[in-house]
Design an enzyme around this catalytic site. Structure first.
Site: not given
Ligand code: HEM
Ligand SMILES: *[C@@H]1O[C@H](CO)[C@@H](O)[C@H](O)[C@H]1NC(C)=O
Ligand SMILES: *[C@@H]1O[C@H](CO)[C@@H](O)[C@H](O)[C@H]1NC(C)=O
Ligand SMILES: *[C@@H]1O[C@H](CO)[C@@H](O)[C@H](O)[C@H]1NC(C)=O
Ligand SMILES: CC(=O)N[C@H]1CO[C@H](CO)[C@@H](O)[C@@H]1O
Length: 328
Positions: A68, A72, A78, A82, A97, A163, A193-194, A255
């Site tokens: 994650r 982010h 980029g 940061s 965050n 998003p 999200h696995t 997976d």
């Protein structure tokens, strides 16, 4: 003929000008093994892997935290670390965050490297190497990463436009396209999200009052609905979490099980479920769920995510600690 060439040259000039103005490229200036021979007798990638391996043994959920974090970091301004900068109005302070974890892991890898070769290895590269290592420790296959990123000096909460969980597939495709990632890259990447969890507050609407209908989201599997309602009761002050991959045997493994779950209408976030239902993404979801290509596709998409708008060469700086710029 000459008209065609003229057009081509003009287009090239514009592209070069545009790249120069932005000062950021998708990967130029990066290379595999950039740090080879640059940190005394220490192999930088091995040193990072040792830190991540020790952290992973203590807490295997760091894979989710690091995935994650890389998403982010790379999506906002980029891949320039940061997201790690402290400050009263930095990216860290922005609402999305609130639940990014793992800052300490990056900081400890940085401390190890600073002791051996100060001012050589960027925090931006550490995020990408650390995430790669954690993914491979979680069964996701090992991929090669390019290095040579510099750290950015700007971190503004106002730049954070990630998003929301209710984003539509088509809007999400647009958001990823703006970073040079195509729809297939997007599907593979959300496959992150696995592993990991989401807070009830981010999918409560789907359980009780979807789209102000006073009813649950009709696309949610009834068994899952009951499970999640038990985990996320209404009118309580605690914000529990639920696994994003609802296969309990695979919630720590990188997976394709998440894709199998969303085909059974067992997606937790709205976007998770929509990926399986929207014709823009469902063919790819089906391919991933039924085939054996997830690891390779995920690896390739992570490599592409890792080169979004990087700073290289004389751009940016190498921080001494990851939560502060050189001048702060
Ligand atoms: C449209 C794109 C995406 C949306 C809307 C989205 C949304 C979310 C939300 C709402 C959460 C739960 C946060 C919380 O409850 O604290 C979450 C968690 C997570 N996301 Fe995403 N995400 C997206 C793409 C990605 C991508 C591209 C990756 C990585 C490649 C990723 C990796 C993760 C991971 C690993 C977690 C669990 C974190 C943890 O357990 O600490 N997400 N995401
Ligand atoms: C939510 O409701 C609005 C109108 O009330 C409708 O146009 C929209 O399609 C609904 N969205 C979903 C995801 O069902
Ligand atoms: C929860 O609180 C809302 C008002 O905030 C109320 O309308 C609803 O009936 C409550 N639900 C339960 C299950 O207590
Ligand atoms: C709902 O989930 C159960 C497992 O909990 C599964 O057996 C069933 O097939 C799912 N329903 C649909 C419509 O996919
Ligand atoms: C992990 C982290 O740094 N979270 C921060 C997110 O932003 C809030 C302020 O809105 C900070 O209090 C948190 O520390």
């Amino acid at each position: 003929m000459s008209k065609g060439v003229g057009k081509f040259t003009l287009a090239a000039v514009f592209i070069i000008l545009f790249a120069a103005l932005c000062g950021r490229s998708n990967g130029d200036g990066l290379q595999v093994g950039f740090y080879r021979g640059k940190c005394r007798f220490t192999d930088v990638e091995t040193a990072v892997a040792a830190v991540i391996s020790a952290s992973y043994r203590r807490d295997p959920t760091i894979t989710a935290a690091l995935l994650r974090m890389q998403f982010h970091d790379c999506f906002v301004n980029g891949c320039d670390a940061s997201i790690l900068l402290d400050g009263s109005n930095s990216e860290k302070t922005a609402i999305p965050n609130l639940s990014v974890r793992g800052y300490e892991i990056i900081e400890s890898a940085k401390r190890v490297l600073e002791k051996i070769c100060a001012g050589v290895v960027s925090c931006a590269d550490i995020i990408v190497m650390a995430t790669r290592d954690a993914v491979s420790m979680s069964g996701g296959g090992r991929y090669t990463v390019q290095t040579g990123r510099k750290d950015g000096t700007v971190s503004l909460a106002s730049n954070v436009d990630l998003p929301p969980p209710s984003v539509s597939v088509s809007d999400s495709i647009k958001a990823f396209a703006a970073k040079g990632l195509n729809a297939d890259d997007m599907v593979y990447l959300i496959g992150g999200h696995t592993v990991g969890v989401a807070h009830c507050s981010l999918f409560m609407d789907r359980l009780y009052n979807f789209n102000n209908t006073g009813k649950p989201d009709p696309t949610m599997n009834a068994t899952l609905l009951a499970t999640l309602r038990a985990r996320c009761p209404q009118n309580v002050t605690v914000d529990n979490t639920a696994n994003l991959d609802q296969n309990p045997l695979s919630s720590l493994t990188v997976d394709n099980s998440y894709f199998k779950q969303i085909l059974m209408r067992r997606g937790v976030l709205q976007i998770d479920q929509e990926l399986a239902l929207d014709p823009l993404s469902s063919p790819t979801v089906n391919t991933i769920a039924k085939g054996s290509g997830f690891s390779a596709g995920f690896a390739q998409a992570m490599m592409k995510l890792g080169v979004v708008q990087v700073l290289t060469g004389k751009q940016g700086e190498i921080r001494r600690v990851c939560n502060a710029t050189l001048s702060s």
